[in-house]
Structures are given as structure tokens and as C-alpha cells.
Design a protein around this motif. Structure first.
Motif, PDB file in Angstrom:
ATOM      1  N   LEU A  77       0.815  -1.223   0.000  1.00 14.30           N
ATOM      2  CA  LEU A  77       0.000   0.000   0.000  1.00 14.30           C
ATOM      3  C   LEU A  77       0.847   1.271   0.000  1.00 14.30           C
ATOM      4  N   SER A  78       2.153   1.085   0.174  1.00  9.30           N
ATOM      5  CA  SER A  78       2.981   2.270   0.415  1.00  9.30           C
ATOM      6  C   SER A  78       2.999   3.236  -0.779  1.00  9.30           C
ATOM      7  N   ASN A  79       2.936   2.696  -2.009  1.00  8.63           N
ATOM      8  CA  ASN A  79       2.939   3.604  -3.164  1.00  8.63           C
ATOM      9  C   ASN A  79       1.753   4.547  -3.120  1.00  8.63           C
ATOM     10  N   TYR A  80       0.571   3.955  -2.886  1.00  8.35           N
ATOM     11  CA  TYR A  80      -0.638   4.779  -2.877  1.00  8.35           C
ATOM     12  C   TYR A  80      -0.635   5.732  -1.682  1.00  8.35           C
ATOM     13  N   SER A  81      -0.242   5.220  -0.517  1.00  2.57           N
ATOM     14  CA  SER A  81      -0.258   6.120   0.645  1.00  2.57           C
ATOM     15  C   SER A  81       0.778   7.227   0.457  1.00  2.57           C
ATOM     16  N   GLY A  82       1.878   6.873  -0.234  1.00  2.00           N
ATOM     17  CA  GLY A  82       2.879   7.899  -0.531  1.00  2.00           C
ATOM     18  C   GLY A  82       2.301   9.029  -1.369  1.00  2.00           C
ATOM     19  N   VAL A  83       1.527   8.666  -2.381  1.00  2.00           N
ATOM     20  CA  VAL A  83       0.935   9.702  -3.242  1.00  2.00           C
ATOM     21  C   VAL A  83      -0.100  10.504  -2.463  1.00  2.00           C
ATOM     22  N   LEU A  84      -0.914   9.781  -1.689  1.00  2.00           N
ATOM     23  CA  LEU A  84      -1.993  10.470  -0.974  1.00  2.00           C
ATOM     24  C   LEU A  84      -1.455  11.412   0.104  1.00  2.00           C
ATOM     25  N   SER A  85      -0.254  11.141   0.588  1.00  2.00           N
ATOM     26  CA  SER A  85       0.301  12.059   1.586  1.00  2.00           C
ATOM     27  C   SER A  85       1.246  13.071   0.950  1.00  2.00           C
ATOM     28  N   ASN A  86       1.251  13.072  -0.386  1.00  2.00           N
ATOM     29  CA  ASN A  86       2.090  14.022  -1.110  1.00  2.00           C
ATOM     30  C   ASN A  86       1.299  15.313  -1.344  1.00  2.00           C
ATOM     31  N   PRO A  87       1.688  16.397  -0.698  1.00  2.00           N
ATOM     32  CA  PRO A  87       0.883  17.625  -0.822  1.00  2.00           C
ATOM     33  C   PRO A  87       0.764  18.117  -2.268  1.00  2.00           C
ATOM     34  N   SER A  88       1.786  17.856  -3.092  1.00  2.00           N
ATOM     35  CA  SER A  88       1.705  18.307  -4.489  1.00  2.00           C
ATOM     36  C   SER A  88       0.510  17.692  -5.188  1.00  2.00           C
ATOM     37  N   PHE A  89       0.268  16.395  -4.931  1.00  6.92           N
ATOM     38  CA  PHE A  89      -0.857  15.730  -5.590  1.00  6.92           C
ATOM     39  C   PHE A  89      -2.148  16.476  -5.315  1.00  6.92           C
ATOM     40  N   TRP A  90      -2.348  16.831  -4.051  1.00  8.66           N
ATOM     41  CA  TRP A  90      -3.601  17.512  -3.702  1.00  8.66           C
ATOM     42  C   TRP A  90      -3.654  18.913  -4.290  1.00  8.66           C
ATOM     43  N   LYS A  91      -2.483  19.560  -4.356  1.00 10.16           N
ATOM     44  CA  LYS A  91      -2.452  20.890  -4.947  1.00 10.16           C
ATOM     45  C   LYS A  91      -2.841  20.830  -6.427  1.00 10.16           C
ATOM     46  N   TYR A  92      -2.255  19.850  -7.135  1.00  5.47           N
ATOM     47  CA  TYR A  92      -2.588  19.694  -8.558  1.00  5.47           C
ATOM     48  C   TYR A  92      -4.083  19.441  -8.732  1.00  5.47           C
ATOM     49  N   ALA A  93      -4.608  18.532  -7.887  1.00  2.00           N
ATOM     50  CA  ALA A  93      -6.026  18.184  -8.016  1.00  2.00           C
ATOM     51  C   ALA A  93      -6.900  19.407  -7.758  1.00  2.00           C
TER      52      ALA A  93
END
Lengths: 298, 345
Positions: A77-93
Motif C-alpha cells: 500500500l505504500s505507493n498509494y499512501s505515498g501519493v496520498l500524503s504528497n501535498p503536491s498531488f492535492w495541490k494539482y487536483a
């Protein structure tokens, strides 16, 4: 594109379709296993890459290198949790969402406002103005991209802003919006307008109280098309947006080139980036299809 | 296509707009609003003009500022040698056009675009038609099936491109692995890294992305073929293949032709997918006109050259559109439409 105008025809035949649904094309029976086999192949080829991406996000890079076509074992699960805790991802979204919402609002508001006089008023320049928008269908955004880049980043100083993307995107979405909406507004019966007038409504009152509610389905269609276009757009954001204001497609492209060796991470990032679009668009699927159908019907 | 659209609308509008005048009996005042001079304009006419202006203005301003003006500027830039800063003084006439049209990379890009136009239609039309014909019957799970077919189209080209990029990675990608299962070996630099295969690989990915759209539109078109025709043909003892060939495909004509037109225009503008998959490489094997002009404009700051390329792109699109309209789409406005309309009743 020729027939984009024939929305009434499209609407009419859609209701015909529904009537026909009960006794639909059972003309050609037989060969059923073949059909199922064909359908399965189509589904596998269509969904294969998407599922592969999602599943690979649950694997480690070691697993991917060892057997690129295997299933996750164990599931990570670490890949997905890594993305979900990546602030850039949320900023882009967030950026993608805001830009798409502004674009959609601009297109729908300006589009229906312009379509109203072009559909229901009688004046000298009506067909001329309409032609300007129809010709706009012919201009690919690519042609204007360099001056647009200069206009927005240098002249208007809106290089890194949501509005700097939303305004031109809306402008390029206007032609198809007006071309779809005009016949839609024309199809609203004149009797309604007369009745409204007898009750003392002005033309603007008619627009607000009767036309807008009645044209709901048409507005949703053009709105969805504008949203799709904005959400998926790449070229204009690529030229205009940097770091803080990047949208999801830019984020995906960046992540995949910066973390090229982390395949599992890229798959996880990409898969998560797919989700909002897939959920929204599949919910609106009928609208998108009927919008496109209206554009293609002969 | 433009005149066709106005012709239709023009034909439709007189009927719908005759009654739009708010004040019964004031029709005599209306022509005066359009023809200046002579007649006294009353308050209603002025008010109406203001209404029209207020309603149309936002869209027109947006459209002129962000569509028309940049296109005019693109034409202007194409006559100058300009690096993107300083005043626009270095007028070079048609020199940018000459150098674009003599540039092997651009000519290659133009060829790639044309190959993509032809390949998209030649591959997706028969394939999409076949699948649409097979799926055009009542079966369980049809709704789900249609939704699934639509998924690749809904994804952005960037997201789809990144997934394929990973899958096509040389040796460690899943595609090469699967080829290994049947004893085949992908090219050493990968399908996207080998100039011989790169363009066709891009075309394959585009087919995956856009075939679903073709199928969905063809299925929608098939819905409007009247059942009576099928019933009559069945009574006459026609075979499945005869029915498809003599009834379905001709009736689907307008849908097919309009889809092909949209596909053509889209192929000429292709940028996102190529930019993600190959960036135009290897060795310019996959450059398109759009990637060429972006590279020239943003990476090399040759704004004049980039603008000339964009004008050439537009002219190519326009010429193909007009030819297509003239030779192919024109049929739809006459014969086919009449037949279809009659058949519908």
C-alpha cells in the motif's frame, strides 16, 4: 460538425430510441458465444492498461522488475499512501478542479447569454455574429498558442493564475457551446414566450424564469463537455503554469519524468489521478455521449 | 461545413423568430431597428438593442480577446524574425514560411500528421464498425459494456500516455514481457525508442484511446436506423451480412463521415500524446506539426518560425476541411438526409 446544429433532431430521435428500446434490434440472433467472446476481447483490450496501472501501483519495484506481468504478491500500500500524503498531488487536483469549474461556469454563462439573442431575437447582425462563432470551430487552439502564451504571460500578467488558463479555455469552448445551444433555445415553443408576455414578463424575465430552467439538459451537456476539455487540457497549462499552479495532467507528466526509475510509484500516482475524472465522467457518461452524438448526427 | 450549418439554421429560424416580438402589433417598428435612418426609433427598439448587446457582449469579448486576436497575432508574427522580446521590427516577409517549408523536420512532421490521419480512419473505421455491429443487439450487461468501452476516451491523453509509456518500457515493460511469452522480442531501444516503430506505436496507442469513441458514436447512429427496414429485409430473406451491407452501413453513412471529419481535424492537431510518449523523437520520427511549433516557439524562442508553422497547420486543416466538405460531407445535406428523414417517419 456540420450537424451540430441539429440538436432538436437528435433529441427527437433519442426519444424514438427509447420507445424502440422494448422491441430493439433482435433482428439478428444467433452467434451468441461469438458475440460474448468478441465483447470479452474488447473489454480486455480496453480495460487492460487501466487495470494494469492500478494493480501495478500495489506492487514494489522489485516485483515489477522480477515479473512485469504478475499480480501483486504481497499487496503493497505504500505507493498509494505515498501519493496520498504528497501535498503536491492535492495541490494539482485542487488547481485542476478550480480551473475546470471556472472554465465551465464562464462557458455556460457566456454561452447561454449569447445563444439567447442569437436564437430568439430578430436583428440585422444575428447571422453574422453567429457565423463568427461557427468559424471559430475551425480554429485549432494550437494555431493561436504562441500569441496566447505571450498575451497571457506578458501582456495580461496572468501567467501563473487559474484565470489565465480558464479564460482562454472558455473562449475556445464557446463556439461549440453556442452552436449546440442555439437550436436548443430555438426549439422552445413560441407559445410559451407569448404566454409569458401576456403575463407581463419582459424578454429578460422570460430568459430567467422560463428559458433557463427549460434549457437545463442542454446546459448540462455543454457544461460537461467544457469540464472534460478543461480537466484533460495539457498544452496551454504546460506553457503557462509553473510549480504551485500546475494541474493534474502536468503533475502526472512531471512525476513520471522525475521518478522514472520508480515505476510502481508512477503507476500509483497515475492511477489516483485517473479516479476523479473517471468517477465524474462515468456519472455524466450519458450526457457526454448525447453531447457528442448531437455533434455527429447527420 | 460552416455554410451548411447556417443554411440549416437559416431555414429554421424564420419560423421560430417571427413570434419573438414582445409587443403584439409592433412588428412594423422592428425593421426600423435594423435599418438606420428614416424611421423614428421608439424606446422599445433601443431597449431591445441594449439587451442584445448586453447578452452577446461577454461571449464576443472573450472570443475576440482569446481566439481571434491571438490568431491575428500569429499571422503577424509569422512575417517577423522575433525572439519573443523587444519590439517587433525585423520584418522578413515570407522568409519564415520558406524556411518552414524547406525544413526537413517540418516536412516530416506534416507527413506524420497525414499518415496519422489516414491510419486513424483506415484502422478505426472498420474495427469500430465491426465491433459496433457485433454489439448492436440486446444483451445482458450492454450498459456496462458501453461504459467500459468509453473509459480510455475519458482519460486525458497525458494520463493514458504515461501508463503506456511504462508498459512499453524496453525489456522491463509488460508489453515486452508478454511478447517474450510467445517467443518474440521487442526492439532493443523499445518500441518508442526505435525510429522504425515509434510512429506506429503512437498510432497504436491512439487507436486504443479513441476506438471507444468511434464505437459509441457508431452505436448511437445504429439506434436511429428504423427497425422497419430490418423487418422488411428479414421477410425478404436477406442474410445478416446482406442486411449490414445494404441497410446498416448506408444508413450509418452520415455518422461515419462526420466522425471521420472530426478524427481528421483531431489528428492534424495531435500534440499531447506524442509529447508524452516520445517528445517527437527518436530522431524526429514522431514529430507532428504541433510538436514542431511548440519546440520552435518555447524551446528555441523562434516565434516567427513557430507562427509560420502554425499558419501552415491551419491552412492544411482548412484545405482538408473544405475538400472533405465539398467531396464527402456535401452528400449528407441532400440525398442521405432525405432518405433518412423519410425512413424515420
Amino acid at each position: 460538425m456540420t450537424a451540430t446544429t441539429d440538436v432538436r433532431g437528435a433529441a427527437a430521435s433519442r426519444s424514438q430510441d427509447q420507445q424502440r428500446h422494448g422491441r430493439s434490434t433482435n433482428v439478428m440472433n444467433g452467434g451468441s458465444p461469438l458475440i460474448w467472446f468478441g465483447a470479452l476481447i474488447v473489454v480486455a483490450l480496453t480495460l487492460g492498461p487501466v487495470l494494469y496501472g492500478v494493480l501495478s501501483g500495489f506492487r514494489t519495484n522489485a516485483q515489477l522488475a522480477e515479473s512485469p506481468a504478475g499480480l501483486p504478491d504481497p499487496w503493497v500500500l505504500s505507493n498509494y499512501s505515498g501519493v496520498l500524503s504528497n501535498p503536491s498531488f492535492w495541490k494539482y487536483a485542487l488547481n485542476s478542479t478550480i480551473i475546470a469549474v471556472i472554465t465551465t461556469a464562464l462557458v455556460v454563462i457566456c454561452g447561454v447569454m449569447a445563444a439567447y439573442p442569437l436564437a430568439r431575437y430578430k436583428f440585422k447582425w444575428r447571422e453574422g455574429i453567429y457565423m463568427v462563432f461557427v468559424l471559430g470551430l475551425l480554429f485549432p487552439a494550437t494555431v493561436a498558442i504562441i500569441p496566447l502564451f505571450i498575451l497571457i504571460s506578458k501582456d495580461l500578467q496572468m501567467g501563473n493564475t487559474w484565470w489565465g488558463i480558464a479564460l482562454p479555455q472558455a473562449a475556445f469552448a464557446l463556439p461549440v457551446t453556442i452552436v449546440i445551444l442555439r437550436p436548443f433555445l430555438q426549439a422552445i415553443p413560441d407559445e410559451l414566450e407569448e404566454a409569458a408576455q401576456l403575463d407581463g414578463a419582459s424578454r429578460i424575465g422570460f430568459f430567467w424564469r422560463i428559458l433557463l430552467p427549460l434549457s437545463g439538459p442542454g446546459l448540462v451537456t455543454v457544461g460537461v463537455l467544457a469540464f472534460v476539455g478543461s480537466w484533460n487540457a495539457y498544452l496551454l497549462p504546460l506553457l503557462l503554469l509553473q510549480s504551485e499552479t500546475k494541474t493534474l495532467p502536468l503533475g502526472v507528466a512531471d512525476f513520471s519524468s522525475e521518478h522514472a526509475s520508480d515505476m510502481a510509484g508512477v503507476f500509483a500516482f497515475t492511477s489516483l489521478a485517473m479516479i476523479p475524472a473517471l468517477v465524474f465522467f462515468l456519472a455524466m457518461q450519458k450526457r457526454i455521449v448525447s453531447g457528442l452524438q448531437g455533434a455527429v448526427k447527420g | 461545413m460552416a455554410d451548411d450549418a447556417t443554411a440549416r439554421v437559416g431555414a429554421a429560424s424564420p419560423a421560430t423568430s417571427t413570434l419573438t416580438d414582445p409587443v403584439p402589433g409592433s412588428a412594423s417598428a422592428l425593421p426600423g431597428a435594423g435599418a438606420p435612418g428614416g424611421r423614428r426609433r421608439n424606446g422599445a427598439a433601443v431597449r431591445k438593442r441594449l439587451e442584445i448587446a448586453a447578452f452577446v457582449a461577454p461571449a464576443l469579448i472573450l472570443f475576440f480577446l482569446f481566439v481571434v486576436w491571438p490568431i491575428v497575432k500569429a499571422v503577424q508574427f509569422s512575417f517577423y524574425k522575433w525572439k519573443g522580446y523587444g519590439p517587433l521590427v525585423d520584418f522578413v516577409g515570407l522568409k519564415n514560411y520558406v524556411s518552414v517549408l524547406q525544413n526537413d523536420v517540418f516536412i516530416g512532421a506534416l507527413q506524420h500528421n497525414l499518415i496519422i490521419v489516414v491510419a486513424s480512419i483506415a484502422i478505426q473505421l472498420p474495427l469500430g464498425l465491426l465491433i459496433a455491429l457485433l454489439l448492436n443487439r440486446r444483451m445482458r450487461g450492454q450498459g456496462v459494456l458501453r461504459t467500459i468501452i468509453f473509459v480510455p476516451y475519458v482519460l486525458s491523453e497525458v494520463i493514458a500516455g504515461v501508463v503506456w509509456l511504462q508498459m512499453l518500457a524496453p525489456r522491463y515493460g509488460v508489453i515486452d514481457t508478454m511478447l517474450g511469452w510467445v517467443g518474440l522480442q521487442g526492439p532493443k531501444q523499445g518500441f518508442l525508442g526505435d525510429p522504425r516503430y515509434a510512429l506506429w506505436t503512437v498510432i497504436a496507442v491512439l487507436t486504443w484511446k479513441y476506438l471507444g469513441l468511434a464505437i459509441i458514436l457508431f452505436l448511437a447512429g445504429l439506434q436511429s436506423v428504423p427497425d422497419e427496414l430490418y423487418e422488411a429485409a428479414q421477410i425478404d430473406g436477406a442474410s445478416w451480412w446482406q442486411i449490414q451491407r445494404k441497410i446498416t452501413i448506408p444508413m450509418l453513412g452520415p455518422t461515419l463521415r462526420t466522425w471521420a471529419f472530426l478524427s481528421m481535424i483531431g489528428s492534424l492537431q495531435l500534440f499531447d500524446m506524442v509529447w508524452i510518449l516520445t517528445g517527437g523523437g527518436p530522431a524526429n520520427a514522431t514529430t507532428t506539426m504541433a510538436t514542431f511549433l511548440i519546440t520552435e516557439g518555447t524551446k528555441r524562442s523562434n516565434y516567427g518560425i513557430a507562427s509560420a508553422a502554425s499558419v501552415v497547420l491551419f491552412v492544411v486543416a482548412l484545405v482538408l476541411a473544405v475538400l472533405y466538405q465539398y467531396f464527402i460531407l456535401r452528400r449528407d445535406s441532400t440525398a442521405t438526409t432525405v432518405v433518412r428523414k423519410k425512413a424515420r417517419r
